[in-house]
Write a protein that holds these residues in place. Structure first.
Motif, PDB file in Angstrom:
ATOM      1  N   GLY A 376      59.245 -57.654 -39.919  1.00 15.17           N
ATOM      2  CA  GLY A 376      59.480 -58.588 -40.773  1.00 15.17           C
ATOM      3  C   GLY A 376      59.804 -57.641 -41.876  1.00 15.17           C
ATOM      4  N   PRO A 377      60.274 -58.389 -43.181  1.00 18.64           N
ATOM      5  CA  PRO A 377      60.509 -57.827 -44.436  1.00 18.64           C
ATOM      6  C   PRO A 377      59.344 -57.089 -45.113  1.00 18.64           C
ATOM      7  CG  PRO A 377      61.283 -60.114 -44.404  1.00 18.64           C
ATOM      8  CD  PRO A 377      60.556 -59.853 -43.026  1.00 18.64           C
ATOM      9  N   ALA A 378      58.161 -57.664 -44.681  1.00 22.06           N
ATOM     10  CA  ALA A 378      56.924 -57.062 -45.337  1.00 22.06           C
ATOM     11  C   ALA A 378      56.785 -55.662 -44.754  1.00 22.06           C
ATOM     12  CB  ALA A 378      55.931 -57.811 -45.397  1.00 22.06           C
ATOM     13  N   PHE A 379      57.109 -55.264 -43.520  1.00 24.04           N
ATOM     14  CA  PHE A 379      56.787 -54.151 -42.834  1.00 24.04           C
ATOM     15  C   PHE A 379      57.848 -53.065 -42.885  1.00 24.04           C
ATOM     16  CE2 PHE A 379      54.214 -57.598 -40.900  1.00 24.04           C
ATOM     17  CZ  PHE A 379      53.038 -56.812 -40.767  1.00 24.04           C
ATOM     18  N   LYS A 380      57.380 -51.726 -42.743  1.00 27.97           N
ATOM     19  CA  LYS A 380      58.341 -50.581 -42.835  1.00 27.97           C
ATOM     20  C   LYS A 380      59.145 -50.693 -41.460  1.00 27.97           C
ATOM     21  CE  LYS A 380      55.646 -47.700 -45.738  1.00 27.97           C
ATOM     22  NZ  LYS A 380      54.725 -46.456 -45.870  1.00 27.97           N
TER      23      LYS A 380
END
Length: 422
Positions: A376-380
């Motif tokens: 998801g967008p929060a993860f690298k």
């Protein structure tokens, strides 16, 4: 006559099954705080008993794709003992079992003078058994709505507040039905849409216990959960929500145990006037009723033990397992623990067991290690990391949702710093 009784028992079973409460519970009059609308979403998914190597072993295509696009760990290290209820509560509170109080699926509390059993709905939904603040309570207290699909303790008032949306535990929903209900939550208007969702799948654990981790049935269960993850990813994408993060974990692994030559429980322990013992088969806890006898009983048990298990005073329990007397905030563990060497188990005469088990130390038995995949967008992206402790999940989710951690926890922020986009 026997035939009549058999028919009556069958009818009683179907009647009880039909009475299962499958209705969603909605706590009324709750709305997201105004600043929540712009916050991301986190869906925390647990596949019970999904061993660290299952993804590769059974070629879970959807999870492998998720790992490629996001973050995958070599393994997630469960808390000790590697048992379902203790570890689900560790995942959701960031506390070790000896600190949050769920030290087993079944235990006796000597202050309450009551038994906790995961199969007892009244106990399982009584928040007074659970220490710590679960993530959904933390979120709700800070104005962010949450929802839970049958995570351990989510129907209780542990932490002072339940999720806005939850279900009483049952196993009548298929994985796909659960996915659809999660999507229904994400379809809700912004004011009442949950930003933190927990989702639980029991199928892999059930097959692992009954048939063993290397069985065709366990492979089928892994594929079933993987298909559900694929469906969830597609349906989330179709929603058009831009900031949805998926975190896939498990509570523990699974190992095939020696059911043909189980260990005998020392005869001395059957003296109920002197002892209580609690046998999880992969761990046997002993309460010595007269504290003055602990040392002599320990010596006797140690002297007469076999090479297949160890006898340990809980005050000397290995520090890295966080299950010693000094950790036991609720006084539920006992003074002596008998620890079998995998794949050995303790089994009382006349009792049944299963082919697959868990509960052993994850540091000694690699099969106990769990899985972690997130995207998801929060993860690298395309990030592989080493093993980390499951109590670190709590600060990862809190960081994504911008929740202030208000209590002391055992989880550390080092994993979040490794894997999250800053």
């Amino acid at each position: 006559m026997k035939k009549i009784f058999a028919i009556l028992n069958l009818l009683l079973f179907f009647w009880a099954f039909s009475q299962t409460d499958t209705a969603q519970v909605i706590v009324p009059n709750r709305e997201n705080a105004a600043d929540v609308f712009s916050k991301p979403y986190v869906i925390l998914i647990s596949a019970d008993g999904f061993r660290a190597d299952y993804m590769d072993k059974y070629q879970s295509q959807n999870l492998l794709k998720m790992a490629e696009s996001g973050v995958v760990a070599k393994a997630l290290i469960p808390s000790f003992p590697t048992i379902t209820f203790p570890n689900h509560w560790s995942l959701i509170t960031g506390l070790y079992p000896a600190h949050h109080g769920l030290i087993d699926n079944y235990f006796y509390d000597y202050q309450k003078k009551k038994i906790y059993a995961m199969s007892n709905k009244e106990a399982a939904e009584d928040g007074s058994w659970y220490g710590g603040t679960p993530l959904w309570s933390l979120a709700e207290k800070q104005g962010l709505l949450s929802a839970s699909m049958m995570w351990v303790g989510s129907a209780s008032d542990a932490g002072g507040i339940r999720p806005t949306y939850y279900y009483h535990y049952h196993e009548k929903f298929s994985p796909e039905e659960k996915v659809n209900k999660v999507i229904d939550w994400l379809h809700l208007p912004e004011k009442v849409r949950p930003h933190f969702i927990t989702l639980y799948f029991p199928e892999v654990d059930g097959s692992g216990h009954r048939f063993g981790p290397d069985s065709k049935e366990t492979e089928t269960a892994v594929r079933l959960v993987d298909d559900a993850i694929g469906s969830l990813v597609k349906k989330v994408k179709d929603l058009g929500l831009e900031d949805v993060n998926l975190v896939f974990v498990s509570d523990h692994g699974m190992i095939k145990v020696d059911t043909e030559r189980p260990l005998e429980i020392p005869k001395i322990l059957f003296n109920k006037e002197r002892f209580d013992f609690y046998n999880a088969q992969t761990l046997l806890r002993v309460v010595v009723k007269n504290p003055a006898e602990v040392k002599s009983v320990y010596k006797e048990l140690k002297k007469n033990r076999t090479a297949d298990y160890d006898v340990i005073l809980t005050k000397r329990f290995p520090r890295k397992l966080n299950f010693a007397q000094r950790n036991d905030r609720f006084g539920r563990i006992g003074q002596i623990v008998l620890v079998p060497n995998a794949p050995k188990i303790f089994l009382e005469k006349g009792k049944k067991t299963s082919h697959g088990k868990h509960g052993y130390s994850p540091y000694k038995v690699s099969e106990m290690k769990a899985v972690f995949v997130a995207s998801g967008p929060a993860f690298k992206s395309n990030k592989k990391i080493g093993e980390f402790k499951n109590v670190n999940i709590f600060p990862i989710v809190a960081e994504i949702l911008d929740l202030k951690i208000t209590d002391d926890i055992d989880g550390k922020t080092n994993t979040a710093n490794q894997i999250l986009v800053k």
